[in-house]
Motif scaffolding. Sequence first.
Motif, mmCIF file in Angstrom:
data_model
loop_
_atom_site.group_PDB
_atom_site.id
_atom_site.type_symbol
_atom_site.label_atom_id
_atom_site.label_comp_id
_atom_site.label_asym_id
_atom_site.label_seq_id
_atom_site.Cartn_x
_atom_site.Cartn_y
_atom_site.Cartn_z
ATOM 1 N N TYR A 94 10.709 1.411 -0.263
ATOM 2 C CA TYR A 94 11.512 1.700 -0.868
ATOM 3 C C TYR A 94 12.677 2.400 -0.637
ATOM 4 C CZ TYR A 94 14.649 2.334 -5.283
ATOM 5 O OH TYR A 94 15.712 2.534 -6.023
ATOM 6 N N PHE A 95 12.241 3.975 0.212
ATOM 7 C CA PHE A 95 13.072 4.358 0.178
ATOM 8 C C PHE A 95 13.520 4.012 1.921
ATOM 9 C CE2 PHE A 95 10.473 7.634 -3.315
ATOM 10 C CZ PHE A 95 11.932 7.606 -3.636
ATOM 11 N N THR A 96 13.082 3.303 2.624
ATOM 12 C CA THR A 96 13.527 3.714 3.811
ATOM 13 C C THR A 96 14.674 2.329 4.169
ATOM 14 O OG1 THR A 96 10.993 3.859 4.643
ATOM 15 C CG2 THR A 96 12.696 1.882 6.162
ATOM 16 N N HIS A 97 13.920 1.603 2.829
ATOM 17 C CA HIS A 97 14.849 0.531 2.191
ATOM 18 C C HIS A 97 16.753 0.685 1.650
ATOM 19 C CE1 HIS A 97 12.931 -2.978 4.040
ATOM 20 N NE2 HIS A 97 14.566 -4.036 2.416
ATOM 21 N N ARG A 126 11.351 10.869 -9.164
ATOM 22 C CA ARG A 126 12.305 9.494 -8.590
ATOM 23 C C ARG A 126 11.934 8.380 -8.739
ATOM 24 N NH1 ARG A 126 8.274 9.172 -4.442
ATOM 25 N NH2 ARG A 126 7.201 10.796 -3.547
ATOM 26 N N GLU A 127 10.520 7.944 -9.647
ATOM 27 C CA GLU A 127 10.214 6.650 -9.702
ATOM 28 C C GLU A 127 10.517 6.164 -10.273
ATOM 29 O OE1 GLU A 127 5.596 5.668 -8.041
ATOM 30 O OE2 GLU A 127 6.100 8.084 -7.825
ATOM 31 N N ILE A 128 11.020 4.801 -10.319
ATOM 32 C CA ILE A 128 11.126 3.988 -10.980
ATOM 33 C C ILE A 128 10.336 2.758 -11.385
ATOM 34 C CG2 ILE A 128 13.082 2.032 -13.096
ATOM 35 C CD1 ILE A 128 14.937 3.993 -11.396
ATOM 36 N N HIS A 129 9.464 2.081 -12.397
ATOM 37 C CA HIS A 129 8.352 0.799 -11.954
ATOM 38 C C HIS A 129 8.635 0.105 -13.102
ATOM 39 C CE1 HIS A 129 5.495 3.029 -9.135
ATOM 40 N NE2 HIS A 129 6.012 4.173 -9.639
ATOM 41 N N PRO A 130 8.358 -1.338 -12.918
ATOM 42 C CA PRO A 130 8.445 -2.235 -13.406
ATOM 43 C C PRO A 130 8.045 -2.765 -14.723
ATOM 44 C CG PRO A 130 8.066 -2.961 -11.057
ATOM 45 C CD PRO A 130 7.953 -1.827 -11.447
ATOM 46 N N PHE A 131 7.690 -2.900 -15.694
ATOM 47 C CA PHE A 131 6.919 -3.637 -16.629
ATOM 48 C C PHE A 131 7.465 -4.649 -17.740
ATOM 49 C CE2 PHE A 131 5.213 0.453 -15.860
ATOM 50 C CZ PHE A 131 4.283 0.062 -15.933
ATOM 51 N N LYS A 161 0.676 -1.425 0.021
ATOM 52 C CA LYS A 161 -0.329 -0.349 0.073
ATOM 53 C C LYS A 161 1.135 0.999 0.134
ATOM 54 C CE LYS A 161 -4.003 -1.961 2.385
ATOM 55 N NZ LYS A 161 -5.014 -1.972 3.639
ATOM 56 N N HIS A 162 1.934 1.093 0.618
ATOM 57 C CA HIS A 162 2.873 2.430 0.389
ATOM 58 C C HIS A 162 4.219 2.175 -0.055
ATOM 59 C CE1 HIS A 162 -0.678 4.146 2.673
ATOM 60 N NE2 HIS A 162 -0.130 3.038 3.710
ATOM 61 N N PHE A 163 4.639 1.437 -0.935
ATOM 62 C CA PHE A 163 5.974 1.115 -1.793
ATOM 63 C C PHE A 163 6.994 2.057 -1.784
ATOM 64 C CE2 PHE A 163 8.404 0.489 -5.243
ATOM 65 C CZ PHE A 163 9.319 -0.971 -4.825
ATOM 66 N N ASN A 164 6.466 3.146 -1.936
ATOM 67 C CA ASN A 164 7.712 4.391 -1.953
ATOM 68 C C ASN A 164 8.661 4.661 -0.271
ATOM 69 O OD1 ASN A 164 8.192 5.402 -4.348
ATOM 70 N ND2 ASN A 164 6.562 6.499 -4.054
#
Length: 684
Positions: A281-284, A372-377, A275-278
Amino acid sequence: MIKIKRITPRTCLWPLTGSLVASFALSIGLTFRSDHHCYAGVCGEVLFPLQARLHVVVWYCWLSISVTILALRAFHPSIRRKLQLQIFRGQLPVVGKSFTVSGALVVFWILSLYGMIMGIWWFRLHGYFVTRGEAGGLQTGNNLVAAVALTGHFADVTMGMVLLPVARNSALSSFFRLSHSTTFAFHMIQAYVLFGFVLLHGLIYASWVSVYNKNPDLYRLTFPVLNPTYFYNEVWPGGRGSLEVWRASLIFTGSITSLIMAAMFLTTFPSVRRKHFNLFYFTHLLAIVAVIVICLHASTMFYCTAPGLAMWVLDWGMRIYELSGKMDSSLEAVGNGWFCLTLPLPRRRLDGCACYSPLAHFHIHHTESSIREIHPFTTITHLASQKVATPSSTERKVLAYSAPEETIMIQFLFRKSKVSRSFVPNTDHPREEKSSKQWTNKLASLVDEFTTEMPPAAERDEENEPEGQVGRRLSNIYHTSLRLEGPYFTPANPGFYNTVICLVAGTGVSGAIAIAAAFGAQSAMAREQAIAISAAGAIEPKVKLEEKATVINEEKAIINEEKATTVRPPDKRLSTAEDGPNCQLPIRDKHTWKRCIVVWSVREADYIKLPFFKEEENPGLEVKTHLTGQGHGRLNMEKTIGEICAREPGGRTWVYLSGPNAFIETGEKACRSLGMEFYGARWS
């Protein structure tokens, strides 16, 4: 200009080997130089040189044997099939994975490593700290100090295992043919184990501090609280030199790393990650700080994380290189909230790729949608089919580009969310406003804005239009630029099965389109092969023996002329995916893949007849649509698979599952109950 190649099956072996060899040489070398260059709060090789060097040797031997086993698994299909056998039906609780022979071996192999680490360190640590404590008049708490040190060494090797599969361009996923879900599961499980060791490490230290506080004046001289590895005069405030002050930082580097790991742990739960991927991700990304700080905590941590760090740095270098160049692309509204993105992919991106699989995905960065976002497709283009894109009407409308022989047209299909399609910019509805800010919705809105704001033909002044704008409006396509990272091929090859069933939902249909294209390409090659063989058999010379040589020469000339105007048929047996990495289809003397059935589950409100399936051109390809919503029930996967298999019993069947996680989980349960081989396309 130096040409950089992607880290692919044919190019990743040397970086992998080089990383292991260089990391081992650096690590073992530093164990002999720590007396002069001790950069960490604790350098175990100063007090325990033999154990520290055995620690390094055992870790790198363990890695080398692991690499060898993975290589045997990757290039020996019989071994791979045996390792994939399930020990028992069903899934493991919490983990949600089936327990296979390979899984049992991995667990045993990891426990063996922990056993060796314990054998190396425990007796030496226990004897040292107990003897030292008793010499200082301490009878309690000595075992706890030894346990703190031991759990720290367990964390060393666990951190090394956590970092190994994080690189996208890693050999683990391409050269060794491991799926993304497998490497992700290994990374996730070992990360939880690491957090457990760190938590245990801290709790044991806290219990020792409670013992220390009962008589601090007595304990301080033997085991200073800031760094009990050394004596009081070797750690600040007992010693005032720079080295003594640095050793006192041990408690602070450990605390900082623990806090970062706790934040990462809390964001890994599915309810947060999905639900809160960003946020996840940024915490990682804080892991970069955590790894640096923890290497300053103990020297053995760097020795164990060096291979993963080397591959991770190499991976990021490759990713930045790929994302550095912009690509012109075209975005077209297919209808009913569906969009198709088309762009030219440089052929050099496929150099050495494991492109035997029709399933490939890319990571897209579009600055107009998000910086800032990169998305897989997943691409709908079957890149393994002689590097030719899936036919589409969009290809005739794309931008002109130079050197067409150097690029391949690839396409991505995605859908805008239902809420956003009815979005009005001035609405006060928070759900609609939030939906409009999603990355894919922003990208899709470029076409929406273009089509809705385009004035009627009578009101347009085409002579005063900016250059190229008239063509854009007339073609109903929005031209933009983006950055592309990939491709990353999925180690799943449907070409070795008689029947392939694609059970997909929503945008998961992208993978099914690529598989259908692979089926069409393989069927075409099989037909060409059959025609070539029958043609060669029909032209059998019926002349006398003395005239045979002349007739054969004439027949060869005729065949060569025919080949000049037709597609050259493939060899009698082409190389297959199981023979090694290649870019050819798995065609054998006998055509294996007979049927490809796509069952697309989609909401009735979102349905559109997609133009990418070519059923009329490919006998054996069936595309069925199962509408949901508005009184329609959900797809009964077990019943659907059973009906398909009953129509033509016999032969091997493989099921491809893609869509929401709940959809995939239901499909996996159905496949297990029916004893089917399957692959679930998961991102997380």
